[in-house]
Design a protein around this motif. Sequence first.
Motif, PDB file in Angstrom:
ATOM      1  N   LEU A  72       0.829  -1.215   0.000  1.00 42.54           N
ATOM      2  CA  LEU A  72       0.000   0.000   0.000  1.00 42.54           C
ATOM      3  C   LEU A  72       0.861   1.262   0.000  1.00 42.54           C
ATOM      4  O   LEU A  72       0.552   2.230  -0.693  1.00 42.54           O
ATOM      5  N   TYR A  73       1.964   1.260   0.771  1.00 44.63           N
ATOM      6  CA  TYR A  73       2.868   2.426   0.712  1.00 44.63           C
ATOM      7  C   TYR A  73       3.388   2.575  -0.728  1.00 44.63           C
ATOM      8  O   TYR A  73       3.488   3.688  -1.245  1.00 44.63           O
ATOM      9  N   SER A  74       3.695   1.441  -1.371  1.00 41.41           N
ATOM     10  CA  SER A  74       4.207   1.524  -2.750  1.00 41.41           C
ATOM     11  C   SER A  74       3.141   2.101  -3.681  1.00 41.41           C
ATOM     12  O   SER A  74       3.441   2.932  -4.548  1.00 41.41           O
ATOM     13  N   ALA A  75       1.883   1.664  -3.491  1.00 37.41           N
ATOM     14  CA  ALA A  75       0.798   2.193  -4.344  1.00 37.41           C
ATOM     15  C   ALA A  75       0.661   3.698  -4.125  1.00 37.41           C
ATOM     16  O   ALA A  75       0.493   4.464  -5.076  1.00 37.41           O
ATOM     17  N   ALA A  76       0.776   4.146  -2.869  1.00 40.82           N
ATOM     18  CA  ALA A  76       0.649   5.588  -2.593  1.00 40.82           C
ATOM     19  C   ALA A  76       1.838   6.354  -3.170  1.00 40.82           C
ATOM     20  O   ALA A  76       1.679   7.484  -3.652  1.00 40.82           O
ATOM     21  N   GLU A  77       3.026   5.722  -3.162  1.00 37.24           N
ATOM     22  CA  GLU A  77       4.214   6.404  -3.715  1.00 37.24           C
ATOM     23  C   GLU A  77       4.065   6.704  -5.203  1.00 37.24           C
ATOM     24  O   GLU A  77       4.622   7.676  -5.698  1.00 37.24           O
ATOM     25  N   THR A  78       3.275   5.864  -5.912  1.00 36.68           N
ATOM     26  CA  THR A  78       3.096   6.119  -7.353  1.00 36.68           C
ATOM     27  C   THR A  78       2.374   7.443  -7.591  1.00 36.68           C
ATOM     28  O   THR A  78       2.337   7.944  -8.703  1.00 36.68           O
ATOM     29  N   LEU A  79       1.775   8.003  -6.527  1.00 40.38           N
ATOM     30  CA  LEU A  79       1.057   9.282  -6.665  1.00 40.38           C
ATOM     31  C   LEU A  79       1.951  10.468  -6.339  1.00 40.38           C
ATOM     32  O   LEU A  79       1.478  11.604  -6.247  1.00 40.38           O
ATOM     33  N   GLY A  80       3.237  10.197  -6.107  1.00 39.99           N
ATOM     34  CA  GLY A  80       4.193  11.286  -5.928  1.00 39.99           C
ATOM     35  C   GLY A  80       4.444  11.689  -4.485  1.00 39.99           C
ATOM     36  O   GLY A  80       4.984  12.758  -4.228  1.00 39.99           O
ATOM     37  N   THR A  81       4.057  10.844  -3.542  1.00 39.68           N
ATOM     38  CA  THR A  81       4.323  11.148  -2.131  1.00 39.68           C
ATOM     39  C   THR A  81       5.368  10.158  -1.631  1.00 39.68           C
ATOM     40  O   THR A  81       5.244   8.965  -1.901  1.00 39.68           O
ATOM     41  N   SER A  82       6.352  10.656  -0.898  1.00 46.01           N
ATOM     42  CA  SER A  82       7.419   9.729  -0.486  1.00 46.01           C
ATOM     43  C   SER A  82       7.025   8.963   0.772  1.00 46.01           C
ATOM     44  O   SER A  82       6.182   9.398   1.553  1.00 46.01           O
ATOM     45  N   ARG A  83       7.665   7.820   0.955  1.00 50.08           N
ATOM     46  CA  ARG A  83       7.428   6.993   2.146  1.00 50.08           C
ATOM     47  C   ARG A  83       7.733   7.798   3.405  1.00 50.08           C
ATOM     48  O   ARG A  83       7.000   7.741   4.386  1.00 50.08           O
ATOM     49  N   ASP A  84       8.824   8.585   3.345  1.00 49.13           N
ATOM     50  CA  ASP A  84       9.198   9.376   4.524  1.00 49.13           C
ATOM     51  C   ASP A  84       8.109  10.375   4.899  1.00 49.13           C
ATOM     52  O   ASP A  84       7.816  10.572   6.079  1.00 49.13           O
ATOM     53  N   GLN A  85       7.502  10.996   3.875  1.00 47.43           N
ATOM     54  CA  GLN A  85       6.417  11.955   4.169  1.00 47.43           C
ATOM     55  C   GLN A  85       5.234  11.258   4.844  1.00 47.43           C
ATOM     56  O   GLN A  85       4.651  11.781   5.791  1.00 47.43           O
ATOM     57  N   MET A  86       4.921  10.066   4.337  1.00 46.52           N
ATOM     58  CA  MET A  86       3.761   9.346   4.896  1.00 46.52           C
ATOM     59  C   MET A  86       4.040   8.901   6.327  1.00 46.52           C
ATOM     60  O   MET A  86       3.199   9.043   7.221  1.00 46.52           O
ATOM     61  N   VAL A  87       5.249   8.377   6.536  1.00 45.99           N
ATOM     62  CA  VAL A  87       5.604   7.901   7.883  1.00 45.99           C
ATOM     63  C   VAL A  87       5.636   9.079   8.857  1.00 45.99           C
ATOM     64  O   VAL A  87       5.152   8.987   9.991  1.00 45.99           O
ATOM     65  N   ASP A  88       6.153  10.198   8.384  1.00 46.19           N
ATOM     66  CA  ASP A  88       6.203  11.388   9.245  1.00 46.19           C
ATOM     67  C   ASP A  88       4.779  11.837   9.619  1.00 46.19           C
ATOM     68  O   ASP A  88       4.526  12.222  10.761  1.00 46.19           O
ATOM     69  N   ALA A  89       3.863  11.762   8.652  1.00 44.41           N
ATOM     70  CA  ALA A  89       2.470  12.166   8.947  1.00 44.41           C
ATOM     71  C   ALA A  89       1.870  11.255  10.023  1.00 44.41           C
ATOM     72  O   ALA A  89       1.145  11.710  10.907  1.00 44.41           O
ATOM     73  N   LEU A  90       2.194   9.963   9.956  1.00 45.69           N
ATOM     74  CA  LEU A  90       1.681   9.043  10.983  1.00 45.69           C
ATOM     75  C   LEU A  90       2.293   9.377  12.344  1.00 45.69           C
ATOM     76  O   LEU A  90       1.589   9.538  13.340  1.00 45.69           O
ATOM     77  N   HIS A  91       3.619   9.502  12.366  1.00 44.28           N
ATOM     78  CA  HIS A  91       4.310   9.670  13.645  1.00 44.28           C
ATOM     79  C   HIS A  91       4.004  11.013  14.315  1.00 44.28           C
ATOM     80  O   HIS A  91       4.066  11.126  15.539  1.00 44.28           O
ATOM     81  N   SER A  92       3.670  12.002  13.504  1.00 39.34           N
ATOM     82  CA  SER A  92       3.373  13.309  14.097  1.00 39.34           C
ATOM     83  C   SER A  92       1.884  13.438  14.421  1.00 39.34           C
ATOM     84  O   SER A  92       1.448  14.489  14.882  1.00 39.34           O
ATOM     85  N   GLY A  93       1.113  12.376  14.155  1.00 37.23           N
ATOM     86  CA  GLY A  93      -0.313  12.396  14.507  1.00 37.23           C
ATOM     87  C   GLY A  93      -1.185  13.101  13.476  1.00 37.23           C
ATOM     88  O   GLY A  93      -2.378  13.286  13.700  1.00 37.23           O
ATOM     89  N   ARG A  94      -0.595  13.488  12.314  1.00 40.26           N
ATOM     90  CA  ARG A  94      -1.409  14.168  11.295  1.00 40.26           C
ATOM     91  C   ARG A  94      -2.241  13.172  10.498  1.00 40.26           C
ATOM     92  O   ARG A  94      -3.320  13.502  10.043  1.00 40.26           O
ATOM     93  N   ALA A  95      -1.726  11.954  10.333  1.00 42.24           N
ATOM     94  CA  ALA A  95      -2.464  10.958   9.535  1.00 42.24           C
ATOM     95  C   ALA A  95      -3.241  10.038  10.463  1.00 42.24           C
ATOM     96  O   ALA A  95      -2.827   9.770  11.586  1.00 42.24           O
ATOM     97  N   LYS A  96      -4.367   9.546   9.961  1.00 45.90           N
ATOM     98  CA  LYS A  96      -5.164   8.628  10.764  1.00 45.90           C
ATOM     99  C   LYS A  96      -4.768   7.179  10.450  1.00 45.90           C
ATOM    100  O   LYS A  96      -4.114   6.905   9.436  1.00 45.90           O
ATOM    101  N   TYR A  97      -5.176   6.280  11.303  1.00 45.43           N
ATOM    102  CA  TYR A  97      -5.145   4.839  11.021  1.00 45.43           C
ATOM    103  C   TYR A  97      -6.407   4.281  11.661  1.00 45.43           C
ATOM    104  O   TYR A  97      -7.056   4.967  12.471  1.00 45.43           O
ATOM    105  N   SER A  98      -6.753   3.032  11.325  1.00 45.03           N
ATOM    106  CA  SER A  98      -8.067   2.534  11.735  1.00 45.03           C
ATOM    107  C   SER A  98      -8.237   2.560  13.256  1.00 45.03           C
ATOM    108  O   SER A  98      -7.375   2.100  14.009  1.00 45.03           O
ATOM    109  N   SER A  99      -9.388   3.077  13.660  1.00 42.35           N
ATOM    110  CA  SER A  99      -9.762   3.184  15.072  1.00 42.35           C
ATOM    111  C   SER A  99      -9.629   1.847  15.815  1.00 42.35           C
ATOM    112  O   SER A  99      -9.293   1.815  16.995  1.00 42.35           O
ATOM    113  N   ILE A 100      -9.851   0.751  15.105  1.00 38.25           N
ATOM    114  CA  ILE A 100      -9.944  -0.560  15.755  1.00 38.25           C
ATOM    115  C   ILE A 100      -8.653  -0.946  16.487  1.00 38.25           C
ATOM    116  O   ILE A 100      -8.690  -1.682  17.468  1.00 38.25           O
ATOM    117  N   PHE A 101      -7.528  -0.452  16.009  1.00 43.70           N
ATOM    118  CA  PHE A 101      -6.253  -0.904  16.589  1.00 43.70           C
ATOM    119  C   PHE A 101      -5.877  -0.160  17.863  1.00 43.70           C
ATOM    120  O   PHE A 101      -4.784  -0.332  18.390  1.00 43.70           O
TER     121      PHE A 101
END
Length: 337
Positions: free
Chosen positions: A104-133
């Motif tokens: 899924l990270y690879s699929a998102a990278e094809t849209l021009g966003t880097s893995r580092d940007q996505m991981v940073d968004a998660l770690h800084s609390g800007r990105a969501k992940y499923s409530s269930i976890f």
Amino acid sequence: MYTQAMDTMGKEPGDGKKPVRSAEEMQLEQRFDARIDEGGFIEAKDWMPEHYRKTLVRQISQHAHSEIVGMLPEGNWITRAPTLKRKAILLAKVQDEAGHGLYLYSAAETLGTSRDQMVDALHSGRAKYSSIFNYPTLTWADMGTIGWLVDGAAIMNQVPICRCSYAPYARAMIRICREESFHQRQGFEALLTMMQHGTEAQKAMVQDAVNRWWWPSIMMFGPPDDQSPNSAQSMRWGIKRFSNDDLRAKFIDAAVEQAKVLGVSLPDPELKWNEERQHHDHGAIDWSEFWRVVGGDGPCNRERLGARVKAWEDGAWVRDAALAHAAKRAEPAPLAA
Ligand code: BYC
């Protein structure tokens, strides 16, 4: 036109609100809309509206984060699985989830966003992940229940994404869904074994796990349709094929029948078949709990994010070593003496 309401407002003198589009861009947009209308697919190098790109990056990266964070509640039980067979199955399942995150990270990278940007968004609390976890896994029965209900809900939501209009996401989902199907079945089978051959205490443990996971599982489908800001546009673009409420209803109908086979009850006294709707009616979902968990204040949010940040920081030396090795290999070979 699907793209009329998008945030492509140009900085034009005057009212400042009129979109500025070249004739070429409008033609590209018409072609994009026509392709979506005929049920076609969009590839990474095709032209796409900026909002379509952003919506996909948001959904796919959040989906990837969910897979990676989703390894934590189950990883907690690998060392405590009751038999070698159950341990091997759980290990394989958690490894599959790591794989899903990577596709899924690879699929998102094809849209021009880097893995580092996505991981940073998660770690800084800007990105969501499923409530269930963000719920704890208290007993071994939670492993079976996650497989049955959480992976069951995931499959209901994710099979339609195999026909998502963005082809790299759709392709990734085909393999993911096959593996999720195994995850769901192993969970159901683990629970069935305990319910049919277990002690009274083990049966009570299964029922307790089902009672705790039922409501969070049906919240996984997202807010009700009339409170889902992204659904209408995502459905018009063929990113989502069914609404949150439609998928939730299908999941509940399936789970009610499966619960009968298991011999467990679902913790909702208002669950009842409605002949007119051809679905089960259910009790009120506590959406205040859902939004609290999504907002970062669930039982395990801090623990989950803390574990991800620690893993990232502890792994820095591995990333550095891999980069140094790659750079060394890219150097021209020394001339032979
Ligand atoms: N948790 O307008 P809506 C797995 C957010 S992995 C947290 O309906 P949308 C598994 C939503 O993001 C399971 N947040 O949004 C892994 C939005 O906020 P933003 C993950 C949620 O995108 C390991 C806001 O609420 N599956 O199964 O149209 C082990 C408004 O919602 C949730 C996927 O990611 C939630 N539950 O629809 C075992 C599938 N629900 O982003 C199992 C792909 C909603 O605007 N994703 N929100 O700030 C989707 O299908 C859609 O993104 C959703 C939400 C149906 C989840």
